[in-house]
Motif scaffolding. Structure first.
Motif, PDB file in Angstrom:
ATOM      1  N   UNK A  43     -16.079  -8.201  -5.826  1.00 27.09           N
ATOM      2  CA  UNK A  43     -15.689  -7.824  -7.183  1.00 27.09           C
ATOM      3  C   UNK A  43     -15.722  -6.308  -7.404  1.00 27.09           C
ATOM      4  N   UNK A  44     -16.622  -5.643  -6.672  1.00 29.71           N
ATOM      5  CA  UNK A  44     -16.748  -4.185  -6.792  1.00 29.71           C
ATOM      6  C   UNK A  44     -15.430  -3.465  -6.475  1.00 29.71           C
ATOM      7  N   UNK A  45     -14.583  -4.082  -5.648  1.00 35.80           N
ATOM      8  CA  UNK A  45     -13.285  -3.446  -5.340  1.00 35.80           C
ATOM      9  C   UNK A  45     -12.503  -3.184  -6.627  1.00 35.80           C
ATOM     10  N   UNK A  46     -12.542  -4.154  -7.551  1.00 34.04           N
ATOM     11  CA  UNK A  46     -11.817  -3.972  -8.821  1.00 34.04           C
ATOM     12  C   UNK A  46     -12.462  -2.862  -9.656  1.00 34.04           C
ATOM     13  N   UNK A  47     -13.803  -2.802  -9.619  1.00 39.91           N
ATOM     14  CA  UNK A  47     -14.505  -1.815 -10.452  1.00 39.91           C
ATOM     15  C   UNK A  47     -14.249  -0.412  -9.914  1.00 39.91           C
ATOM     16  N   UNK A  48     -14.233  -0.297  -8.575  1.00 35.54           N
ATOM     17  CA  UNK A  48     -13.861   0.985  -7.969  1.00 35.54           C
ATOM     18  C   UNK A  48     -12.411   1.322  -8.329  1.00 35.54           C
ATOM     19  N   UNK A  49     -11.582   0.296  -8.406  1.00 35.54           N
ATOM     20  CA  UNK A  49     -10.183   0.490  -8.798  1.00 35.54           C
ATOM     21  C   UNK A  49     -10.080   1.057 -10.213  1.00 35.54           C
ATOM     22  N   UNK A  50     -10.976   0.615 -11.099  1.00 37.85           N
ATOM     23  CA  UNK A  50     -10.971   1.147 -12.475  1.00 37.85           C
ATOM     24  C   UNK A  50     -11.351   2.624 -12.474  1.00 37.85           C
ATOM     25  N   UNK A  51     -12.338   2.971 -11.656  1.00 35.99           N
ATOM     26  CA  UNK A  51     -12.727   4.388 -11.547  1.00 35.99           C
ATOM     27  C   UNK A  51     -11.529   5.202 -11.043  1.00 35.99           C
ATOM     28  N   UNK A  52     -10.844   4.653 -10.040  1.00 40.91           N
ATOM     29  CA  UNK A  52      -9.684   5.362  -9.490  1.00 40.91           C
ATOM     30  C   UNK A  52      -8.610   5.507 -10.572  1.00 40.91           C
ATOM     31  N   UNK A  81       0.803  -1.235   0.000  1.00 43.43           N
ATOM     32  CA  UNK A  81       0.000   0.000   0.000  1.00 43.43           C
ATOM     33  C   UNK A  81       0.836   1.287   0.000  1.00 43.43           C
ATOM     34  N   UNK A  82       1.957   1.348   0.743  1.00 39.49           N
ATOM     35  CA  UNK A  82       2.709   2.607   0.765  1.00 39.49           C
ATOM     36  C   UNK A  82       3.299   3.028  -0.586  1.00 39.49           C
ATOM     37  N   UNK A  83       3.398   2.100  -1.552  1.00 40.65           N
ATOM     38  CA  UNK A  83       3.918   2.505  -2.862  1.00 40.65           C
ATOM     39  C   UNK A  83       2.789   2.631  -3.901  1.00 40.65           C
ATOM     40  N   UNK A  84       1.542   2.540  -3.421  1.00 35.62           N
ATOM     41  CA  UNK A  84       0.389   2.675  -4.324  1.00 35.62           C
ATOM     42  C   UNK A  84      -0.266   4.040  -4.136  1.00 35.62           C
ATOM     43  N   UNK A  85      -1.037   4.430  -5.147  1.00 38.52           N
ATOM     44  CA  UNK A  85      -1.791   5.680  -5.018  1.00 38.52           C
ATOM     45  C   UNK A  85      -2.867   5.518  -3.955  1.00 38.52           C
ATOM     46  N   UNK A  86      -3.411   4.311  -3.831  1.00 34.72           N
ATOM     47  CA  UNK A  86      -4.441   4.053  -2.832  1.00 34.72           C
ATOM     48  C   UNK A  86      -4.786   2.586  -2.788  1.00 34.72           C
ATOM     49  N   UNK A  87      -5.641   2.252  -1.840  1.00 36.99           N
ATOM     50  CA  UNK A  87      -6.031   0.848  -1.632  1.00 36.99           C
ATOM     51  C   UNK A  87      -7.552   0.771  -1.498  1.00 36.99           C
ATOM     52  N   UNK A  88      -8.135  -0.247  -2.127  1.00 38.39           N
ATOM     53  CA  UNK A  88      -9.586  -0.462  -2.019  1.00 38.39           C
ATOM     54  C   UNK A  88      -9.799  -1.905  -1.585  1.00 38.39           C
TER      55      UNK A  88
END
Ligand code: DQA
Length: 143
Positions: free
Chosen positions: A130-139, A118-125
């Motif tokens: 499955x919605x976590x991936x879809x929110x990731x696409x929005x991000x 997580x510390x090297x990512x823009x964010x974590x969901x």
């Protein structure tokens, strides 16, 4: 069009039969269909890979940079909790990354409540199935 690479880590090929109480009954193929559809709706070009081996995930991250992807969405599976090598790969390629998890890693065993990625990512969901991936696409679209 933004290019996004989705990387599924170890054991995610077993979705549908693996710990269904935690991960649900949908398969990796069904999840990937959802990802492809949402990416299309958002106007993103998406490629999807699944690797069980740590080294293969690292190769994928390097490849994303070489092939000029704009963003990585990664579910590192259990590597989340201890792979400094994957962490270094993400930091090393300098591409924005979004960490995603199906389950809420903070609501399970103690060892899952730490992500070294997580510390090297823009964010974590995490925690939305499955919605976590879809929110990731929005991000990813907004990054
Ligand atoms: C997971 C959470 C990890 O702790 C676990 O090892 C996985 C799946 C998730 O998506 O919830 O393999 O990354």
């Amino acid at each position: 069009m933004k290019k996004v690479l989705v990387i599924h880590g170890p054991n995610l090929n077993l979705l549908g039969t693996r710990e269904v109480g935690t991960y649900g009954r949908f398969t990796l193929k069904q999840l990937n269909d959802l990802i492809n559809k949402t990416a299309g709706d958002l106007g993103l070009s998406v490629s999807i890979e699944q690797h069980n081996a740590e080294g293969d995930i690292i190769e994928s991250i390097h490849k994303a940079a070489e092939e000029e992807y704009d963003c990585i969405i990664i579910n590192p599976g259990a590597y989340t909790h201890y792979s400094y090598a994957i962490r270094d790969a993400i930091r090393g390629v300098n591409l924005p990354a979004v960490e995603v998890h199906l389950s809420n890693i903070y609501y399970r065993e103690e060892f899952r409540s730490k992500s070294v990625i997580a510390p090297v990512c823009a964010g974590q969901i995490c925690g939305f199935g499955p919605e976590s991936y879809l929110l990731g696409l929005h991000a990813a679209k907004g990054l």
